[in-house]
Write an enzyme that holds these catalytic residues in place. Structure first.
Site, PDB file in Angstrom:
ATOM      1  N   ARG A   9       0.834  -1.212   0.000  1.00 22.98           N
ATOM      2  CA  ARG A   9       0.000   0.000   0.000  1.00 22.98           C
ATOM      3  C   ARG A   9       0.864   1.256   0.000  1.00 22.98           C
ATOM      4  NH1 ARG A   9      -2.496  -2.808   4.401  1.00 22.98           N
ATOM      5  NH2 ARG A   9      -4.328  -3.966   3.676  1.00 22.98           N
ATOM      6  N   SER A  28      -3.403 -16.376   4.075  1.00 21.04           N
ATOM      7  CA  SER A  28      -4.329 -15.426   4.697  1.00 21.04           C
ATOM      8  C   SER A  28      -5.645 -16.069   5.111  1.00 21.04           C
ATOM      9  CB  SER A  28      -4.601 -14.258   3.740  1.00 21.04           C
ATOM     10  OG  SER A  28      -3.408 -13.607   3.391  1.00 21.04           O
ATOM     11  N   CYS A  32      -8.271 -19.449  13.712  1.00 19.72           N
ATOM     12  CA  CYS A  32      -9.178 -19.363  14.857  1.00 19.72           C
ATOM     13  C   CYS A  32     -10.577 -19.849  14.503  1.00 19.72           C
ATOM     14  CB  CYS A  32      -9.260 -17.925  15.361  1.00 19.72           C
ATOM     15  SG  CYS A  32      -7.683 -17.226  15.882  1.00 19.72           S
ATOM     16  N   ARG A  59      -1.898  -7.967  -6.687  1.00 17.68           N
ATOM     17  CA  ARG A  59      -1.421  -6.715  -6.083  1.00 17.68           C
ATOM     18  C   ARG A  59       0.100  -6.633  -6.122  1.00 17.68           C
ATOM     19  NH1 ARG A  59      -2.398  -5.826  -0.947  1.00 17.68           N
ATOM     20  NH2 ARG A  59      -2.902  -3.617  -1.230  1.00 17.68           N
ATOM     21  N   VAL A  69      11.115 -22.311   3.453  1.00 22.21           N
ATOM     22  CA  VAL A  69      12.435 -21.738   3.723  1.00 22.21           C
ATOM     23  C   VAL A  69      13.174 -22.682   4.660  1.00 22.21           C
ATOM     24  CG1 VAL A  69      13.682 -19.836   4.777  1.00 22.21           C
ATOM     25  CG2 VAL A  69      11.684 -19.376   3.355  1.00 22.21           C
ATOM     26  N   ASP A 299       3.027 -15.146  15.693  1.00 20.92           N
ATOM     27  CA  ASP A 299       3.171 -16.164  16.731  1.00 20.92           C
ATOM     28  C   ASP A 299       4.601 -16.620  16.966  1.00 20.92           C
ATOM     29  OD1 ASP A 299       0.446 -15.979  16.765  1.00 20.92           O
ATOM     30  OD2 ASP A 299       0.046 -17.992  16.004  1.00 20.92           O
ATOM     31  N   TYR A 442     -26.061   1.636  29.497  1.00 21.03           N
ATOM     32  CA  TYR A 442     -27.024   0.884  30.314  1.00 21.03           C
ATOM     33  C   TYR A 442     -28.402   0.896  29.674  1.00 21.03           C
ATOM     34  CZ  TYR A 442     -30.787   0.148  33.609  1.00 21.03           C
ATOM     35  OH  TYR A 442     -31.948  -0.278  34.177  1.00 21.03           O
ATOM     36  N   TRP A 450     -25.958  -1.246  37.580  1.00 18.95           N
ATOM     37  CA  TRP A 450     -24.511  -1.314  37.831  1.00 18.95           C
ATOM     38  C   TRP A 450     -23.974  -2.491  37.032  1.00 18.95           C
ATOM     39  CZ3 TRP A 450     -21.162   1.886  40.307  1.00 18.95           C
ATOM     40  CH2 TRP A 450     -21.706   2.891  41.103  1.00 18.95           C
ATOM     41  N   ARG A 458     -15.998  -1.997  42.280  1.00 24.60           N
ATOM     42  CA  ARG A 458     -16.394  -1.483  43.599  1.00 24.60           C
ATOM     43  C   ARG A 458     -15.947  -2.434  44.708  1.00 24.60           C
ATOM     44  NH1 ARG A 458     -22.664  -0.012  43.585  1.00 24.60           N
ATOM     45  NH2 ARG A 458     -22.129   0.583  45.720  1.00 24.60           N
TER      46      ARG A 458
END
Length: 469
Positions: A9, A28, A32, A59, A69, A299, A442, A450, A458
């Site tokens: 980019r 890519s 997960c 691109r 490698v 990672d 809320y 709360w 608290r």
């Protein structure tokens, strides 16, 4: 590929030639997401692919698939690569012929053609490898890891072929509990075997106990304090049971969720510095320490823990993508830095949501911090609102200052992402007392008046004051 894309980019192909090597079949993709593909929540493999090799090449990124490698020559500023079979019985680069001026020399190795490719700047993003202990039967058919899309497909093939039965998951971390859910959804009788006191060792044991109780309530058998000694096989060599020192657990399929460790083989052999956890060490610009033209991210690196000040290995896609953005900017001549992490992570097993950020009790002890803890029980919405479900929040605060040190949350819908409030507070260095006045949203469908995070803050504030008195 995040680094390559960011660099592209900022610099066009006439200014910066980008060559990328990938030894797998896919680029890519979201590792997960594999448990949710296995479970059927994600409709297919392609949904997990963010950008294909062809899209990267369009691109002007020279992405060479099925190319490993094998050596990094730091002095000579070059890397040796070997082409791997593409699955059709031939060596392949998974793309058109390349005539990069960076290529030099070739040879024939046992795995395919070998080449040296020179570089001005090198990015090491080799990720992590699953922990696979050298146990009898660990490589038997029916034993699966879940690191790559190929792993996911192999597991699905086994599940489809067996048509239901008994599954044993080894390990009770993020991948372990997520795979337990996936197998349960596919109709398997699931047993999770792990060596820690409670599942989810990223939590304190008292919070891990809540996870175990919930998993047991879902019909999952959870066996803690059990180290696996072998995978038993049947007459044809396929997995049939998981053995510990005390028992055997029958299995038609075994899934390994023991964790991962940095994949740093070629980098370590080249003399690049690694830390106590085996990950590469970098500065804040993600440049490998002591090397002006080499960067590393994802990672395979260790990162700074902003709370304890220690280096940690945290294998998460969130950090990896940020590292890529920073590396790409710096490789392209810009300037960007990665400040560190507070260790935020979320997961789920069926309806149960699990979250943590910051330090556990043993982390705080290891860092030499004096602290107090506070645990509260609340609900994810106003108690009178239909469907209100329980939520437990635990906080750690520094004894003298009240500075927030960590938070853990276990509950139902709406529990996990509440940890983001604590993550921001940790990053900002807030005290639990300051947190009590945070202006959070809320309405009865979303929270009690709360919020549970504020109730925990608290309670922690009161404990800090009592400890001070």
């Amino acid at each position: 590929m995040s680094a390559a894309s960011q660099a592209r980019r900022l610099k066009g192909p006439e200014e910066l030639e980008i060559v990328a090597f990938e030894r797998g079949h896919f680029s890519s993709f979201s590792a997960c997401g594999i448990p949710y593909w296995v479970s059927g929540d994600v409709p297919g493999r392609d949904a997990l692919i963010a950008r294909t090799p062809e899209e990267h090449r369009a691109r002007s990124i020279d992405l060479r698939m099925r190319t490993e490698v094998t050596e990094i020559d730091v002095e000579g500023q070059r890397v040796r690569t070997r082409e791997l079979p593409d699955g059709s019985g031939r060596d392949a680069r998974s793309g058109p012929e390349h005539d990069s001026k960076a290529d030099s020399g070739s040879g024939s190795g046992s795995g395919g053609t070998e080449r040296w490719t020179s570089f001005d700047k090198l990015v090491v993003a080799t990720g992590a490898r699953p922990v696979r202990p050298p146990l009898p039967g660990i490589d038997a058919p029916g034993v699966h890891g879940v690191q790559t899309l190929d792993d996911g497909q192999a597991l699905l093939d086994t599940l489809t072929g067996s048509g239901g039965g008994r599954a044993v998951v080894v390990g009770a971390g993020y991948i372990g509990v997520e795979m337990a859910e996936a197998l349960l959804k596919r109709g398997y009788e699931v047993t999770v075997v792990h060596r820690d006191e409670e599942p989810m060792a990223t939590l304190d044991p008292d919070m891990g106990r809540l996870v175990r109780e919930a998993m047991t309530g879902m019909g999952i058998t959870v066996v803690g304090g059990a180290a696996v000694s072998a995978i038993r096989t049947d007459g044809d060599g396929s997995a049939r049971a998981v053995a510990t020192d005390d028992a055997e657990y029958p299995a038609d399929v075994v899934v390994l969720g023991i964790g991962v460790e940095p994949e740093t083989g070629p980098a370590r052999a080249a003399g690049l510095p690694v830390g106590a956890h085996g990950g590469l060490l970098t500065d804040r610009s993600m440049r490998v320490r002591g090397y002006e033209n080499i960067w590393a991210g994802g990672d395979c690196v260790e990162v700074l823990d902003l709370i304890s000040g220690a280096e940690r290995h945290i294998a998460l896609g969130t950090h990896a993508n940020k590292h890529g953005q920073i590396i790409g900017a710096n490789v392209a001549g810009g300037y960007a830095t990665f400040p560190g992490v507070v260790g935020t992570a979320v997961s789920k097993v069926c309806e149960l949501e699990i979250a943590r950020t910051g330090l556990r009790e043993k982390d705080a002890h290891r860092a030499g911090l004096q602290f107090v803890t506070a645990t509260i029980e609340s609900t994810n919405s106003a108690g009178y609102y239909p469907g209100a479900a329980p939520m437990t929040v635990k906080m750690l605060a520094e004894r003298r200052t009240g500075r927030l040190l960590g938070a853990q949350i276990v509950g139902r819908e709406g529990a996990a992402k509440r940890v983001d409030v604590a993550a921001v507070a940790l990053t900002a260095g807030m005290s639990v007392e300051a947190m009590t006045m945070l202006d959070l949203g809320y309405a009865p469908p979303f929270s009690p008046v709360w919020d549970p995070v504020l109730v925990a803050a608290r309670r922690a504030t009161a404990v800090v004051r009592k400890a001070g008195a």
